[in-house]
Each structure stands twice: as structure tokens, then as C-alpha cells.
Motif scaffolding. Structure first.
Motif, PDB file in Angstrom:
ATOM      1  N   UNK A  16       0.786  -1.228   0.000  1.00 50.54           N
ATOM      2  CA  UNK A  16       0.000   0.000   0.000  1.00 50.54           C
ATOM      3  C   UNK A  16       0.822   1.284   0.000  1.00 50.54           C
ATOM      4  N   UNK A  17       2.059   1.212   0.494  1.00 46.26           N
ATOM      5  CA  UNK A  17       2.843   2.430   0.665  1.00 46.26           C
ATOM      6  C   UNK A  17       3.417   2.908  -0.660  1.00 46.26           C
ATOM      7  N   UNK A  18       3.275   4.194  -0.950  1.00 45.68           N
ATOM      8  CA  UNK A  18       3.867   4.782  -2.145  1.00 45.68           C
ATOM      9  C   UNK A  18       5.039   5.657  -1.734  1.00 45.68           C
ATOM     10  N   UNK A  19       6.179   5.402  -2.350  1.00 49.21           N
ATOM     11  CA  UNK A  19       7.378   6.178  -2.071  1.00 49.21           C
ATOM     12  C   UNK A  19       7.553   7.222  -3.152  1.00 49.21           C
ATOM     13  N   UNK A  20       8.453   8.145  -2.920  1.00 46.50           N
ATOM     14  CA  UNK A  20       8.819   9.069  -3.995  1.00 46.50           C
ATOM     15  C   UNK A  20       9.685   8.358  -5.017  1.00 46.50           C
ATOM     16  N   UNK A  21      10.685   7.601  -4.537  1.00 46.18           N
ATOM     17  CA  UNK A  21      11.698   7.004  -5.419  1.00 46.18           C
ATOM     18  C   UNK A  21      11.974   5.563  -5.000  1.00 46.18           C
ATOM     19  N   UNK A  22      12.043   4.679  -5.979  1.00 47.98           N
ATOM     20  CA  UNK A  22      12.636   3.353  -5.786  1.00 47.98           C
ATOM     21  C   UNK A  22      13.917   3.297  -6.611  1.00 47.98           C
ATOM     22  N   UNK A  23      15.033   2.996  -5.980  1.00 48.13           N
ATOM     23  CA  UNK A  23      16.317   2.826  -6.661  1.00 48.13           C
ATOM     24  C   UNK A  23      16.565   1.328  -6.818  1.00 48.13           C
ATOM     25  N   UNK A  24      16.736   0.882  -8.048  1.00 46.47           N
ATOM     26  CA  UNK A  24      16.985  -0.527  -8.327  1.00 46.47           C
ATOM     27  C   UNK A  24      18.489  -0.740  -8.442  1.00 46.47           C
ATOM     28  N   UNK A  25      19.061  -1.412  -7.461  1.00 48.50           N
ATOM     29  CA  UNK A  25      20.503  -1.674  -7.455  1.00 48.50           C
ATOM     30  C   UNK A  25      21.218  -0.837  -6.418  1.00 48.50           C
ATOM     31  N   UNK A  26      21.769  -1.517  -5.409  1.00 48.92           N
ATOM     32  CA  UNK A  26      22.431  -0.821  -4.307  1.00 48.92           C
ATOM     33  C   UNK A  26      23.929  -0.734  -4.460  1.00 48.92           C
ATOM     34  N   UNK A  27      24.412  -0.598  -5.703  1.00 47.63           N
ATOM     35  CA  UNK A  27      25.825  -0.300  -5.915  1.00 47.63           C
ATOM     36  C   UNK A  27      26.136   1.122  -5.513  1.00 47.63           C
ATOM     37  N   UNK A  80       8.719   7.627  -9.058  1.00 43.80           N
ATOM     38  CA  UNK A  80       9.736   7.433 -10.095  1.00 43.80           C
ATOM     39  C   UNK A  80      10.604   6.249  -9.716  1.00 43.80           C
ATOM     40  N   UNK A  81      11.195   5.631 -10.736  1.00 41.66           N
ATOM     41  CA  UNK A  81      12.098   4.501 -10.563  1.00 41.66           C
ATOM     42  C   UNK A  81      13.459   4.897 -11.124  1.00 41.66           C
ATOM     43  N   UNK A  82      14.506   4.616 -10.364  1.00 40.58           N
ATOM     44  CA  UNK A  82      15.871   4.947 -10.772  1.00 40.58           C
ATOM     45  C   UNK A  82      16.672   3.652 -10.849  1.00 40.58           C
ATOM     46  N   UNK A  83      17.269   3.398 -12.002  1.00 35.44           N
ATOM     47  CA  UNK A  83      18.044   2.167 -12.191  1.00 35.44           C
ATOM     48  C   UNK A  83      19.537   2.434 -12.096  1.00 35.44           C
ATOM     49  N   UNK A  88       9.324   8.806 -15.979  1.00 32.55           N
ATOM     50  CA  UNK A  88       9.494   8.372 -14.596  1.00 32.55           C
ATOM     51  C   UNK A  88      10.540   7.306 -14.382  1.00 32.55           C
ATOM     52  N   UNK A  89      11.245   6.918 -15.453  1.00 37.29           N
ATOM     53  CA  UNK A  89      12.327   5.925 -15.335  1.00 37.29           C
ATOM     54  C   UNK A  89      13.654   6.600 -15.635  1.00 37.29           C
ATOM     55  N   UNK A  90      14.557   6.599 -14.662  1.00 40.44           N
ATOM     56  CA  UNK A  90      15.847   7.271 -14.768  1.00 40.44           C
ATOM     57  C   UNK A  90      16.972   6.241 -14.644  1.00 40.44           C
ATOM     58  N   UNK A  91      18.170   6.659 -15.082  1.00 43.63           N
ATOM     59  CA  UNK A  91      19.365   5.835 -14.909  1.00 43.63           C
ATOM     60  C   UNK A  91      20.416   6.618 -14.133  1.00 43.63           C
ATOM     61  N   UNK A  92      21.077   5.936 -13.188  1.00 47.71           N
ATOM     62  CA  UNK A  92      22.103   6.607 -12.376  1.00 47.71           C
ATOM     63  C   UNK A  92      23.408   5.835 -12.343  1.00 47.71           C
ATOM     64  N   UNK A 141      25.490  11.226  -8.544  1.00 42.76           N
ATOM     65  CA  UNK A 141      25.367  12.656  -8.249  1.00 42.76           C
ATOM     66  C   UNK A 141      24.599  13.366  -9.354  1.00 42.76           C
ATOM     67  N   UNK A 142      25.013  13.130 -10.601  1.00 44.87           N
ATOM     68  CA  UNK A 142      24.413  13.848 -11.726  1.00 44.87           C
ATOM     69  C   UNK A 142      22.954  13.449 -11.931  1.00 44.87           C
ATOM     70  N   UNK A 143      22.666  12.154 -11.773  1.00 39.48           N
ATOM     71  CA  UNK A 143      21.284  11.700 -11.929  1.00 39.48           C
ATOM     72  C   UNK A 143      20.382  12.335 -10.875  1.00 39.48           C
TER      73      UNK A 143
END
Length: 547
Positions: A16-27, A308-311, A512-516, A532-534
Motif C-alpha cells: 500500500x505504501x507509495x514512495x517518492x523514489x525506488x532505486x533498483x541496485x544498491x551499488x 519514479x524509478x531509478x536504475x 518516470x524511469x531514470x538511470x544513475x 550525483x548527476x542523476x
């Protein structure tokens, strides 16, 4: 190698919880991006497939009692602004400089490089080269400084649309042109050479002796499955000069506790800023609904919603495995399919009962704290590449060995040591359809034997080892084709063209899909710059500013 796909896609079970950002990959770039976003007040969750964050920058026990930086292994490119903004030193990070930069053993001597050493060492082989060294370093530094200033900037994004809509990017391009226009003609010519020439041609134009060319040329094939005489390899050499340690440009160092100490400090920063970090959470799909990305599906079946989702993944892995291909524009999809990956890297961690002794410089000493490069000439490197292309690996490979326990006793039991072997060249995919899993140990023995030729007795000192083939690097760390840079640093995959022309601003074709990750500017290495730049671009879209 193809990107790994989830074996099944369970039915989404929404949370049920909506976040602002999900980051996929904890590198490291995912953590950097999350830290900046959280500081700006966004609610961020980081999802990491493995049980530990850090991606390829982790420290793990590989043999009982012995720990080491498992994949990435040395520090220089980590951006000082990122270190300061995330207050990494307050979160436990300590970086020490190498006592000597590099040690190049030779059949008839050796070359040491470092502050106050290099000129006198080079003069042993060529007085002409020793005289030219200062000018070479000064001219290279002018170009490196110019590009170093662009590391934390988003490149001009050459996208489709009206001239009015493109105005901000045109102004950005004009600003870049102004900077380059401020360079002297000599510097502009050097810049052109370094982007277009091979490292071998560049170095042959400067020096006459093999040792200094080998020392500098090694950087051109690090993570680059190519000959030093491949056009474009001069840029890879330049890329490795962007860094600094403790304010000293071009210096290399070691994070006490290994590379995992960097990402653990980043994780502590994230947690202090309210980021939720979830490990053991593999993502099986990024859902595209109504033209945008707002939900991710975990392999467990759970779904998480976000604005948004950040990869932080390699672009081939993201768009080839986690996105419905029908959601991508045809040309973009085709460009990603041809996005070049493959480093030619074979990575080993070795537990030793004693320090090695090199024939060229026997016994203990500060030279054992250096990057020890076992490749005496550019010709040797070229042959190693040719052999790997033909056979899958070279019988006389290129190896850089670091022994971090010489300056960090936390990594090994008293009186014993760990060695990192960064080995080139091996083919990302073996010729003839052979499987790397069937040849891992065979090639590991080649690497150990190679070190033993330079340092007799090395093999007898080995207590145990860990070997990672390109296939292992892909399935463990998501380094597609074993590519440590998340994509080749070739001219068609740099700056405004990284990863694809029209998407150099960290925004993907899907709203809504970004790359970092390192598949974006400025590329690979443990820099933190893409993260940083993303974050800056994402915050613009959220109507916020970087703090």
C-alpha cells in the motif's frame, strides 16, 4: 553474454505504501543518488538483489580469515565532492595513499613510479624520455583538468523537438564550446589525439623506451578488451587520470577495510538521511503503465509503488531484462541491443602465507605497496589481446597485483597477506562455444604461474584463492559481459552518447524511469559521479534543488 533474466514473473502483490523514489541496485552510484535525493526531502527505497549493498565495491571473506575487495580493488576516481557531500569520512571512511604508485618488474631491471621517483627511474632506460616526462605530464594534465571539470555536469542532450525546446541544451553546448575554446591550440590538438588515437600511437610519439610506455599504456587496457594500439584506447588511459586521493591529483590509494568500506559509509549516510535499504530484494520487472514507470515487481511477487524509478543497472540489463520490450521505441531498443559491453577481465583474490619476492627487486619494501604491473611492453599487451581473441585467454596475460594488506592489516591474519590480481586479457565469451565455468580453474592457474615467473615461490605461498571469470562477474554483480565500466568507453558511448544519443540526461524514453549507473556519463569506475548527476536531474523534475 546476454543479460540475466528472471526465470518467472510472479503475479504482482501490491504494497500500500507509495514512495517518492525506488532505486533498483544498491551499488555505489545507487547509494549516492539515494543519499542526495533523501537530503532534498524525498522518500527513497533502495532495492539490492544481493544480501549486501555495494555492487562491485564490496569487501568479503574469500578464504577463512582473509578478506579483500572482491571485484573493484583500488581508490582514486571517487569524486571529492561526493565524499564531502555525503560526509563519508564522518561515516567511517579512511583512504590512505599508496607509498609508491607503481612497480614494473622487468627481465633486466625495474621501474618505480611515484612522487619524486619517476624521472630518475625513467632515466635508467632513456635520458631523452626522462627529459620529456615533465612536458608529457603537464600537457596531459591540462586535458585531464578540462575533462575533470565536466565529470559532475550533465552533457548536452541532443534530443528531438523544436529549437525553442532545445534551447537549454544548446546553451549548455555553447558553454562547453566556450570552455574548450579557452584551451590553447596545443591542448586542443592533444584533446583530439586522446579521443581518437590509440594509446600506443600517443605514447610512441612521446617516448622511446618500452618501460615508460608500458607503465602508462597499462591504463589504456584496464577494463578495455582491446590492444593498446586500438584507436580510442588513448581515451581510456585519460579516463584513469581523472581521480585524486586526499587532494592529490592522479594519486591512487586504498580504503581501510577494502572497497566495501566506501559503500558501507555511503549506506550509513543513506540511513542517516532516512533512506530505506532492502537487501535480498531482486527486481524481476519494472512495470510500464500508461507510458510511465511507477511500480517494480520483486522476484518474491511483492510490488512497490513510487513516483519514479531509478536504475543503477547496466543499460543492457535494465532494458533487456526488466522492461517490456514493447514499451520501448524501436530505434532505442536496437541501439541498446548493440550497446558494447565486455572488459576482458579475470579477477582473483589470493590468500598468501608470506609476501612475494620479485626477481627484479627481491625482498620486502615499499614497492610491494604499489600497483605491480606485470606487462613489460606495449607489444606484450598487444600479443595478450591477440591471444585472447584467438584462444579465449593469453598464456602470457597482463596482470596488475596489489597487496593491500601491506598497508591495511585488517584484511589478513598477522604475518599473512591478501593479493588482488586484476588480469587482462580474457575473452568475455570463449571462442568455440566453450563455457567459462569449465575453464575457471585452468585460467586461474595460468595467472598464478604468471606471477610466479616474476616472483619465484609465489605459487608455494598461496593458501587459497577466489577466481571470477567474466561470466562470474556478470551473474554475481550484474557486470554484463564482465564489463567493469557498464559499457565500453568508446567514442560512440561517451558524453552525450552515453548510453544512447538523446538520453544522456539520465532520463529514459519511459516517463518516470531514470538511470544513475556507470552506463551514463562520465562512465565507469568507483566515482559516484553518475549517481550525483542523476540526482540533480531527478530533483529538477521534482521541483527541488540539490542541497
Amino acid at each position: 553474454m546476454t543479460a540475466l533474466k528472471a526465470p518467472h514473473r510472479p503475479r504482482p502483490r501490491p504494497t500500500p505504501e507509495t514512495r517518492d523514489i525506488v532505486v533498483v541496485g544498491g551499488g555505489h552510484n545507487g547509494l549516492v543518488c539515494a543519499a542526495y535525493l533523501a537530503k532534498a526531502g524525498l522518500k527513497v527505497t533502495v532495492l539490492e538483489r544481493r544480501d549486501v549493498v555495494g555492487g562491485a565495491a564490496v569487501t568479503e571473506e574469500f578464504h577463512p580469515g582473509f578478506r579483500n575487495s572482491v571485484a573493484s580493488y583500488t581508490v582514486s576516481l571517487l569524486n571529492p565532492k561526493v565524499i564531502a557531500d555525503l560526509d563519508l569520512h564522518a561515516h567511517g571512511l579512511e583512504i590512505v595513499e599508496r607509498r609508491i604508485g607503481n612497480f614494473l618488474p622487468l627481465e633486466d631491471g625495474y621501474l618505480l613510479a611515484g612522487e619524486g621517483l619517476t624521472r630518475d627511474q625513467v632515466s635508467k632506460f632513456s635520458s631523452i624520455d626522462a627529459e620529456r616526462l615533465a612536458e608529457y605530464e603537464a600537457r596531459l594534465e591540462v586535458v585531464a583538468d578540462t575533462l575533470r571539470a565536466l565529470v559532475l555536469e550533465t552533457p548536452p542532450n541532443l534530443s528531438e523537438g523544436s529549437w525553442l525546446g532545445a534551447l537549454p541544451e544548446l546553451l549548455k553546448a555553447a558553454n562547453l564550446g566556450g570552455r574548450l575554446g579557452g584551451m590553447s591550440m596545443t591542448a586542443r590538438r592533444d584533446l583530439l589525439d586522446l579521443f581518437s588515437k590509440s594509446a600506443g600511437d600517443w605514447l610512441d610519439g612521446w617516448f622511446e623506451s618500452d618501460p615508460i610506455k608500458a607503465l602508462f599504456g597499462f591504463d589504456s587496457i584496464v577494463g578495455n578488451f582491446a590492444s593498446p594500439y586500438t584507436p580510442g584506447s588513448a581515451y581510456v588511459l585519460l579516463h584513469h587520470l581523472f581521480g585524486e586521493v586526499n587532494g592529490k591529483k592522479g594519486t591512487w590509494g586504498h580504503a581501510i577495510g577494502g572497497m566495501g568500506a566506501i559503500t558501507q559509509a555511503m549506506a550509513r549516510c543513506c540511513e542517516a538521511r532516512g533512506v530505506e535499504i532492502r537487501t535480498g530484494c531482486a527486481v524481476s520487472e519494472v512495470l510500464v503503465e500508461n507510458g510511465g514507470a511507477g511500480r517494480v515487481v520483486l522476484e518474491s511477487g511483492e510490488t512497490l509503488s513510487a513516483r519514479a524509478v531509478v536504475s543503477n543497472l547496466n543499460p543492457k540489463l535494465l532494458f533487456g531484462s526488466l522492461i517490456d520490450p514493447d514499451a520501448l521505441p524501436g530505434d532505442f531498443k536496437e541501439r541498446i541491443r548493440h550497446y558494447k559491453c565486455g572488459s576482458g577481465t579475470f579477477r582473483m583474490n589470493v590468500a598468501l602465507d608470506r609476501l612475494p619476492s620479485f626477481t627484479a627487486l627481491p625482498g620486502e619494501g615499499d614497492h610491494l605497496t604499489a600497483g605491480i604491473i606485470m606487462a613489460p611492453s606495449l607489444g606484450h599487451m598487444e600479443q595478450a589481446y591477440a591471444d585472447a581473441r584467438r584462444h579465449g585467454w593469453s598464456k602470457e596475460p597482463i596482470i596488475e597485483m596489489l597487496i593491500p594488506s601491506t598497508i591495511d592489516p585488517t584484511l589478513a591474519p598477522d604475518g599473512q597477506h591478501v593479493a588482488s590480481l586484476f588480469c587482462q586479457h580474457v575473452a568475455p565469451e570463449l571462442p568455440g562455444g566453450r563455457d567459462w565455468d569449465d575453464h575457471r580453474d585452468e585460467v586461474a592457474q595460468v595467472m598464478i604461474d604468471t606471477v610466479d615467473r616474476w616472483a619465484p615461490g609465489f605459487r608455494d605461498s598461496v593458501l587459497g584463492h577466489q577466481a571470477l571469470t567474466p561470466k562470474d562477474l556478470e551473474r554475481t554483480f550484474g557486470l554484463v559481459g564482465g564489463d567493469i565500466f557498464h559499457g565500453a568507453l568508446s567514442l560512440d558511448q561517451l558524453f552525450s552518447a552515453r548510453p544512447v544519443l538523446g538520453h544522456a540526461d539520465h532520463r529514459s524514453p519511459i516517463k518516470g524511469l531514470y538511470q544513475c549507473g556507470s552506463g551514463t556519463h562520465p562512465g565507469g569506475g568507483v566515482t559516484g559521479a553518475p549517481g550525483h548527476n542523476a540526482a540533480r536531474e531527478i530533483l529538477k523534475d521534482f521541483g527541488k534543488r540539490m542541497g
